[in-house]
Design a protein around this motif. Structure first.
Motif, short mmCIF file in Angstrom:
data_model
loop_
_atom_site.label_atom_id
_atom_site.label_comp_id
_atom_site.label_asym_id
_atom_site.label_seq_id
_atom_site.Cartn_x
_atom_site.Cartn_y
_atom_site.Cartn_z
N ASN A 33 47.55 21.33 56.83
CA ASN A 33 48.79 21.71 57.50
C ASN A 33 49.66 20.50 57.85
N ASN A 70 48.97 19.09 51.86
CA ASN A 70 49.96 20.06 52.34
C ASN A 70 50.99 20.35 51.26
N ILE A 117 45.50 27.59 56.67
CA ILE A 117 46.42 26.61 56.08
C ILE A 117 47.70 27.33 55.69
N LEU A 118 48.80 26.90 56.27
CA LEU A 118 50.11 27.51 55.97
C LEU A 118 50.07 29.01 56.19
#
Length: 690
Positions: free
Chosen positions: A25, A32, A57-58
């Motif tokens: 992140n 990322n 993540i995201l």
């Protein structure tokens, strides 16, 4: 699927499933950036984000390890720190990956320790039947398969970009996008630890969506593999453009021959490009310009340029820069000039360059008529239009509409004749200029860019034929002595004057009486004999020979001497023919003006060795002093065929004997009747002196 090299690259460019190992992140990390792009593919393939903490993540769930997967993963992108890279590769292979993209840096680019890790990884990857892109790269993209695993989004198009520099790739993408083009594929080469530029070029040959291949490369690795792959692409109708660096430094240090001291890095790369039919460009902007022109017209003859301008100043300047780019602005034949004179005002220039002299303002469609007349002529290969076109529309709506219609008609005319037309305009952002560019007619802000683009295209030829050395004896050469060198070349078919090897004065006189006076006396065991006083020329009697031998033996004390018949130099031209071994591209042949002025004049041309007789003739024609070979001021022309055959034979010796680091014949005397070697030297890979 690419099987040209026996390695399947399907998983690299069209995987069914991918994983990003090291997903993050943190917006400052590649993990990322790659993850952001990877998530764009979820509608096309399975995407797995792997983070050792297992955090979201995201906004998406992640895995802590690839071992949690209950399915095979085809492609794994590794972005973890260098100390965890080996383990990550093992995890990827255990998960069934057949392609790995190593974004992680910190390997061979840092030195021996990093290279050792890199080599271990490559060995494991190859043993598993997988492929590795990188490490130290930005990722991979394929527009045709919706693969987006690069650090940045890139525009789609017809160009495959293979780049060793990430930032250079991003700059190139901006230049190409500004010209309405983008990428069919992008592969960041990184350290080329496993897959190199040659492997990826070959894969693009089979890729239907790729029409042109652009390469930015700093380290060619196996240069001959690069040449072979680029030549294959060229023959398949997919031009290869190369941007590289290092052209200002000599690539070979400690050279012991004239050939070695005259061979530069840039000359070697130019020779490789000629052998492969590669377009070598000098900047990212020029790469985009040449790419746009080739995508519009394909490889074409462009050398004879018709220049069209709507003002005398632009006509004159454009003509100058065209000729400075190595092109010609030939005078038009009478029929073309006559047709233009009937069309244009009396004050117009109609012989080339063409100055419309106000015709554009009076009737803007005259641009189309002039273009059509010039393109009809077999005396013109291409046209450069320069000046104000694109700016007339600013004078009113009616003229703006007509200018756009004229731009469309100009593009249609260029396509109809199949000859390249390039346009420089003071108004490159105008609607008419955009119509031209969108129709495949390249538009330039600077006239020198337009001319330079045509110059690059003109310099590039079809891939050269590489001759074979299969017929030459391959027993290793173990001696670099002059006599042995001379005999090696004679065995390959190069003629030399009659000679004898002697060890004392009496033998020298006897030898001279056998071969016939006048003679040359040469001391053996010296690399540069002339510089050391080890050569005596024009000895016309036994007394002169004895005196020269006595002086030479007293000062040099050579172990042996060569007595050689003196050649008649009166009607000949002295050449130098040599081969220098480049660490990337192997043997590189050099041909130039020889004798004592070799390094002073530096009139030389290069090709990858071996060369055949046809290529050798081309090298001779490229010399600045080529007029001397054809005969000047009453001197007869030399036997070009004999010279070309000798060049081919000399270069074949080098490629048949990889134990030779450098070799040359200087001079090679070429007369109207024959080519004759007058001196020869070789330097073995382990040699320091002759």
């Amino acid at each position: 699927m690419s099987t040209i090299t026996g390695r399947d690259l399907t998983a690299l460019f069209d995987p069914r499933s991918v994983a990003v190992l090291g997903a993050s992140n943190d917006e400052t990390k590649y993990g990322n950036w790659i993850s952001v792009q990877a998530l764009r593919m979820t509608g096309h393939r399975s995407v797995h984000l792997v983070n050792r903490r297992g955090e979201r993540i995201l906004g998406q769930p992640s895995l802590q390890s690839l071992s949690e997967l209950d399915e095979r993963v085809d492609l794994v992108v590794i972005t973890v720190p260098a100390q965890g890279f080996e383990e990550a590769v093992d995890d990827a292979l255990a998960a069934g990956a057949t392609a790995i993209v190593g974004v992680t840096a910190g390997f061979a680019e840092l030195g021996a320790a990093g290279k050792a890790v890199q080599d271990r990884v490559v060995a494991r990857v190859r043993a598993a039947g997988a492929v590795l892109l990188g490490p130290n790269c930005l990722g991979v993209l394929d527009s045709s398969t919706a693969l987006t695993l690069a650090s940045n989004p890139l525009p789609a198009g017809r160009v495959a970009l293979l780049s060793q520099s990430g930032n250079m790739a991003l700059e190139l993408s901006q230049f190409l996008e500004a010209r309405g083009h983008g990428f069919s594929r992008f592969a960041s080469l990184g350290n080329q630890a496993d897959l190199g530029a040659a492997d990826l070029i070959r894969s693009c040959v089979e890729h239907d969506e790729t029409e042109l291949i652009a390469v930015y490369c700093e380290d060619f690795g196996d240069g001959r593999a690069f040449v072979d792959a680029a030549a294959q692409a060229s023959r398949a109708g997919k031009p290869v453009l190369l941007l590289t660096v290092g052209g200002s430094e000599a690539s070979i240090r400690g050279a012991q021959s004239h050939t070695g001291s005259l061979t530069s890095d840039s000359a070697v790369i130019d020779a490789a490009c000629r052998a492969a039919g590669v377009y070598r460009v000098s900047s990212p902007r020029q790469l985009a310009d040449v790419a746009a022109t080739l995508l519009g017209y394909g490889p074409a003859e462009v050398r004879r340029v018709g220049v069209v301008a709507d003002g005398g100043g632009h006509a004159g300047v454009a003509s100058d820069v065209v000729e400075a780019a190595g092109l010609t602005v030939p005078e038009f034949p009478a029929d073309i000039s006559g047709a233009l004179r009937d069309l244009l005002p009396p004050s117009a220039g109609v012989t080339n360059p063409v100055d419309l002299a106000g015709a554009g303002e009076q009737d803007i469609t005259s641009f189309v008529s002039v273009l059509d007349i010039i393109l009809q002529s077999p005396a013109v290969d291409s046209v450069l239009l320069t000046g104000y076109f694109g700016g007339y529309g600013s004078y009113g709506e009616n003229l703006a509409r007509k200018e756009i219609e004229t731009a469309r008609a100009m593009a249609e005319t260029a396509r109809a004749h199949g000859k390249p037309v390039v346009v420089h305009t003071m108004h490159p952002d105008s609607a008419a200029a955009r119509v031209l560019a969108d129709s495949g007619v390249p538009v330039f802000r600077a006239v020198e860019d337009a001319a330079g683009t045509l110059g690059v295209i003109a310099e590039t030829t079809a891939p050269q034929h590489q001759s074979s050395t299969d017929s030459l004896p391959s027993a290793p050469v173990t001696s670099d002595a002059y006599w042995d060198s001379r005999e090696l070349f004679r065995g390959a078919g190069v003629e030399f004057p009659a000679a004898r090897l002697v060890r004392n004065c009496a033998e020298a006189v006897a030898a001279a009486e056998t071969v016939g006076f006048p003679v040359v006396l040469k001391a053996m065991g010296l690399l540069h004999k002339s510089d050391s006083g080890g050569v005596a020329l024009g000895l016309g009697s036994a007394e002169q020979l004895a005196d020269a031998f006595t002086r030479m033996d007293a000062s040099l004390g050579a172990s042996a001497y060569c007595v050689e018949a003196m050649a008649d130099l009166s009607e000949g031209v002295e050449l130098i023919v040599g081969v220098q071994t480049d660490p990337r591209f192997g043997p590189v042949a050099m041909v130039g003006l020889g004798g004592i002025f070799t390094e002073v004049l530096a009139d030389v041309s290069f090709a990858l060795a071996p060369v055949d007789a046809e290529t050798a003739r081309g090298l001779l024609d490229n010399l600045r002093a080529s007029a001397l070979l054809r005969g000047v001021r009453g001197r007869p022309p030399i036997d070009i065929d004999a010279a070309a055959d000798a060049v081919a034979a000399i270069t074949a010796v080098a490629t048949a004997h990889p134990e030779i680091a450098e070799l040359e014949i200087n001079p090679l005397l070429v007369t109207p009747k024959q080519a004759l070697g007058l001196d020869a030297r070789i330097v073995l890979n382990s040699s320091k002196t002759n």
